[in-house]
Design an enzyme around this catalytic site. Structure first.
Site, PDB file in Angstrom:
ATOM      1  N   GLY A 133      42.601  35.684  45.985  1.00 40.22           N
ATOM      2  CA  GLY A 133      43.326  35.885  47.237  1.00 40.22           C
ATOM      3  C   GLY A 133      44.638  36.623  47.007  1.00 40.22           C
ATOM      4  CE  LYS A 134      43.221  40.304  42.468  1.00 45.02           C
ATOM      5  NZ  LYS A 134      42.203  39.351  42.055  1.00 45.02           N
ATOM      6  N   GLY A 135      45.413  39.449  47.951  1.00 47.74           N
ATOM      7  CA  GLY A 135      45.785  40.173  49.169  1.00 47.74           C
ATOM      8  C   GLY A 135      46.865  39.460  49.964  1.00 47.74           C
ATOM      9  CD  GLN A 160      38.215  44.598  39.079  1.00 43.04           C
ATOM     10  OE1 GLN A 160      38.971  45.415  38.610  1.00 43.04           O
ATOM     11  NE2 GLN A 160      37.596  44.808  40.211  1.00 43.04           N
ATOM     12  N   PRO A 178      27.071  34.429  46.191  1.00 39.16           N
ATOM     13  CG  PRO A 178      25.394  32.814  46.025  1.00 39.16           C
ATOM     14  CD  PRO A 178      25.612  34.288  46.176  1.00 39.16           C
ATOM     15  N   GLY A 219      49.437  29.175  49.401  1.00 35.18           N
ATOM     16  CA  GLY A 219      48.601  29.511  50.562  1.00 35.18           C
ATOM     17  C   GLY A 219      48.140  28.219  51.235  1.00 35.18           C
ATOM     18  CG  ASN A 251      35.267  46.754  39.845  1.00 38.13           C
ATOM     19  OD1 ASN A 251      36.144  47.422  40.363  1.00 38.13           O
ATOM     20  ND2 ASN A 251      35.313  46.387  38.584  1.00 38.13           N
ATOM     21  N   GLY A 289      39.091  36.284  39.098  1.00 38.42           N
ATOM     22  CA  GLY A 289      39.013  37.164  40.257  1.00 38.42           C
ATOM     23  C   GLY A 289      38.884  36.402  41.565  1.00 38.42           C
ATOM     24  CG  ASP A 290      36.452  37.121  43.812  1.00 39.24           C
ATOM     25  OD1 ASP A 290      36.557  38.255  44.301  1.00 39.24           O
ATOM     26  OD2 ASP A 290      35.604  36.818  42.961  1.00 39.24           O
ATOM     27  CB  THR A 328      30.194  44.966  41.114  1.00 38.96           C
ATOM     28  OG1 THR A 328      30.771  46.075  40.415  1.00 38.96           O
ATOM     29  CG2 THR A 328      31.088  43.747  40.963  1.00 38.96           C
ATOM     30  N   GLY A 379      46.546  28.243  54.439  1.00 34.38           N
ATOM     31  CA  GLY A 379      45.547  28.534  55.467  1.00 34.38           C
ATOM     32  C   GLY A 379      45.085  29.970  55.319  1.00 34.38           C
TER      33      GLY A 379
HETATM   34  P1  IMP Z   1      31.884  45.226  36.701  1.00 32.32           P
HETATM   35  O1  IMP Z   1      33.359  45.210  36.862  1.00 32.32           O
HETATM   36  O2  IMP Z   1      31.155  45.673  37.933  1.00 32.32           O
HETATM   37  O3  IMP Z   1      31.447  45.964  35.473  1.00 32.32           O
HETATM   38  O4  IMP Z   1      31.390  43.706  36.481  1.00 32.32           O
HETATM   39  C1  IMP Z   1      31.724  42.976  35.305  1.00 32.32           C
HETATM   40  C2  IMP Z   1      31.991  41.503  35.638  1.00 32.32           C
HETATM   41  O5  IMP Z   1      33.211  41.397  36.368  1.00 32.32           O
HETATM   42  C3  IMP Z   1      30.928  40.855  36.522  1.00 32.32           C
HETATM   43  O6  IMP Z   1      30.775  39.501  36.142  1.00 32.32           O
HETATM   44  C4  IMP Z   1      31.516  40.940  37.916  1.00 32.32           C
HETATM   45  O7  IMP Z   1      31.004  39.946  38.777  1.00 32.32           O
HETATM   46  C5  IMP Z   1      32.989  40.728  37.614  1.00 32.32           C
HETATM   47  N1  IMP Z   1      33.873  41.344  38.612  1.00 32.32           N
HETATM   48  C6  IMP Z   1      34.163  42.655  38.743  1.00 32.32           C
HETATM   49  N2  IMP Z   1      35.044  42.845  39.754  1.00 32.32           N
HETATM   50  C7  IMP Z   1      35.317  41.638  40.239  1.00 32.32           C
HETATM   51  C8  IMP Z   1      36.198  41.188  41.287  1.00 32.32           C
HETATM   52  O8  IMP Z   1      36.903  41.950  41.945  1.00 32.32           O
HETATM   53  N3  IMP Z   1      36.199  39.842  41.529  1.00 32.32           N
HETATM   54  C9  IMP Z   1      35.458  38.978  40.780  1.00 32.32           C
HETATM   55  N4  IMP Z   1      34.643  39.355  39.796  1.00 32.32           N
HETATM   56  C10 IMP Z   1      34.578  40.664  39.528  1.00 32.32           C
END
Ligand code: IMP
Length: 421
Positions: free
Chosen positions: A16-18, A221, A301, A410, A39, A13-14, A128, A412
């Site tokens: 930078g798909k946007g 995700q 973090p 990417g 989430n 996750g995270d 989350t 920048g």
């Molecule tokens: P949930 O999706 O809130 O049930 O969280 C389950 C796990 O997925 C946790 O470890 C969250 O930190 C992670 N998680 C959920 N959504 C994201 C996301 O968009 N980016 C990164 N981690 C995510």
């Protein structure tokens, strides 16, 4: 007629798909979210204005794009209305939003249960706490409330029945009772606001496919958080992988053309669970600071480490990726020396086979190759050939190891700071 493109996260996750979604949006008629709920966190910058979406597809910012929340999404009405209102305040009409009547609704008791269950297991999963897991539980248990129920008279009875059963669970955890009247009063008003957006998005998308209109499915995700393919139980409760793009929209597999997997030039993860290349030292801290690795949704973090191509190759495999987008090449280029994990050592043997078995992942040690860093300012590069040779070598090695072309890079933070190949 392969006019559907899917963009999804290829790590935890995270990624930078946007950025790549933003680049592709101008060319698409439909932007569809197919899994998860609030989430997620997408940051997009348009004309110097920053937007942070948790639910809405980023394509909503384009008047010519129809933005869809597909049937696979779980929707917190309160959050959705806030996002709609924020856009309206910024001058957007938001008349290009369509919500699947089959999408399930997140209600206050889902959030309460998410908190309660996490607390009971000692915050083991690090969710989350947005009610995602409990809402999907209800969907599969067949007591969930869908958008079409939410906006109809059925809502009252379904809500009453759900609250009755949730109160039994909450009582077992010694939590106070939730009151039907309070929730009903508040949420029936939300239902009125959202009703005009609710429709049959499945037929709508089917017609679009037949008309050869371009559709972009925006993943939320990521692959290694997938309920089936991720590091269970440290996963989310839906399928962010390619299968989710089909079951979460109603689009047939034969219409899907490009499937782009997004990664960063390093790795990160939020929440608990194994992470083979995690750096619990000053280098990990430096990646976090340079890459601004703090959650959009929870501000937590993020755990950081070097790029793991063993895990990445698995994501390429399970999604049938046709291309990769590597973000933050500029960030990793700030290091003198960069490492890339090319294999694991497990029980004294070298392997490049990845499985999400927790015992396996917890006992694997990364085997690294080292690369020269110091790429300098690459933010103005728009062609691969303009990148310094060390940066090119890094990208070439990712392609070699994964056997997937890197189609976007990417360079920048800005939306235009991207190399398209
Ligand atoms: P949930 O999706 O809130 O049930 O969280 C389950 C796990 O997925 C946790 O470890 C969250 O930190 C992670 N998680 C959920 N959504 C994201 C996301 O968009 N980016 C990164 N981690 C995510």
């Amino acid at each position: 007629m392969k006019n559907v493109t899917v963009v999804l996260g290829a790590f935890y996750g995270d990624e930078g798909k946007g950025k790549v979604i933003d680049y592709l949006s101008a060319d698409n008629k439909y932007a569809v979210r197919y899994s998860g709920g609030n989430n997620a966190g997408h940051s997009v910058e348009v004309n110097g204005v920053k937007f942070a979406f948790h639910l809405l597809p980023s394509g909503i910012l384009y008047d010519n794009v129809k933005a869809i929340l597909g049937n696979g999404v779980v929707i917190d009405p309160k959050v959705l209305i806030e996002e709609i209102n924020n856009l309206k305040e910024k001058g957007y009409k938001v008349n290009n939003l369509y919500i699947s009547e089959k999408a399930h609704v997140i209600l206050p008791y889902h959030i309460l249960l998410d908190e309660t269950l996490e607390e009971a297991r000692g915050n083991k999963l690090g969710t989350t706490k947005r009610g995602i897991g409990p809402a999907y539980c209800d969907k599969y248990e067949r007591s969930g409330i869908r958008m079409e129920d939410f906006i109809s008279r059925r809502f009252k009875d379904l809500l009453r029945e759900n609250i009755r059963s949730k109160n039994i669970i909450l009582k077992a955890y010694k939590k106070p009772k939730i009151k039907f009247d309070d929730i009903y009063k508040e949420y029936k008003e939300y239902a009125k606001i959202l009703k005009p957006y609710v429709c049959d998005t499945i037929t709508m998308l089917h017609k679009a496919v037949k008309n050869n209109e371009k559709i972009l499915c925006e993943g939320a995700q990521a692959s290694l958080l997938d309920i089936d393919f991720g590091s269970y139980p440290f996963v989310t409760s839906s399928n962010p992988t390619i299968g989710g793009a089909i079951t979460g929209t109603g689009i047939g597999a034969k219409y899907i053309g490009e499937v782009y997997g997004v990664i960063k030039a390093y790795s990160s993860r939020v929440g608990a669970g194994p992470f083979v290349t995690e750096l619990l030292d000053a280098t990990g801290d430096k990646i976090r600071e340079l890459g601004h690795e703090y959650g959009v949704t929870t501000k937590r973090p993020r755990r950081c480490g070097w790029l793991d191509t063993v895990a990445l190759s698995y994501a390429c495999m399970i999604n049938g990726l046709t291309g990769l987008c590597v973000n933050h090449l500029d960030t990793i280029g700030k290091f003198d020396k960069i490492k890339m994990c090319v294999a694991y050592e497990y029980k004294k043997k070298k392997t490049t086979d990845f499985t999400t078995n927790i015992e396996f992942l917890s006992n694997c040690k990364p085997i690294y190759e080292e690369f020269e860093g110091n790429f300098g300012d690459i933010s103005k590069c728009r062609k691969f050939e303009e990148l310094p040779i060390n940066a090119q070598k890094y990208i070439n090695r990712i392609e070699e190891l994964t056997e997937i072309p890197v189609k976007f890079i990417g360079v920048g933070a800005g939306r235009e700071e991207i190399i398209v190949r």
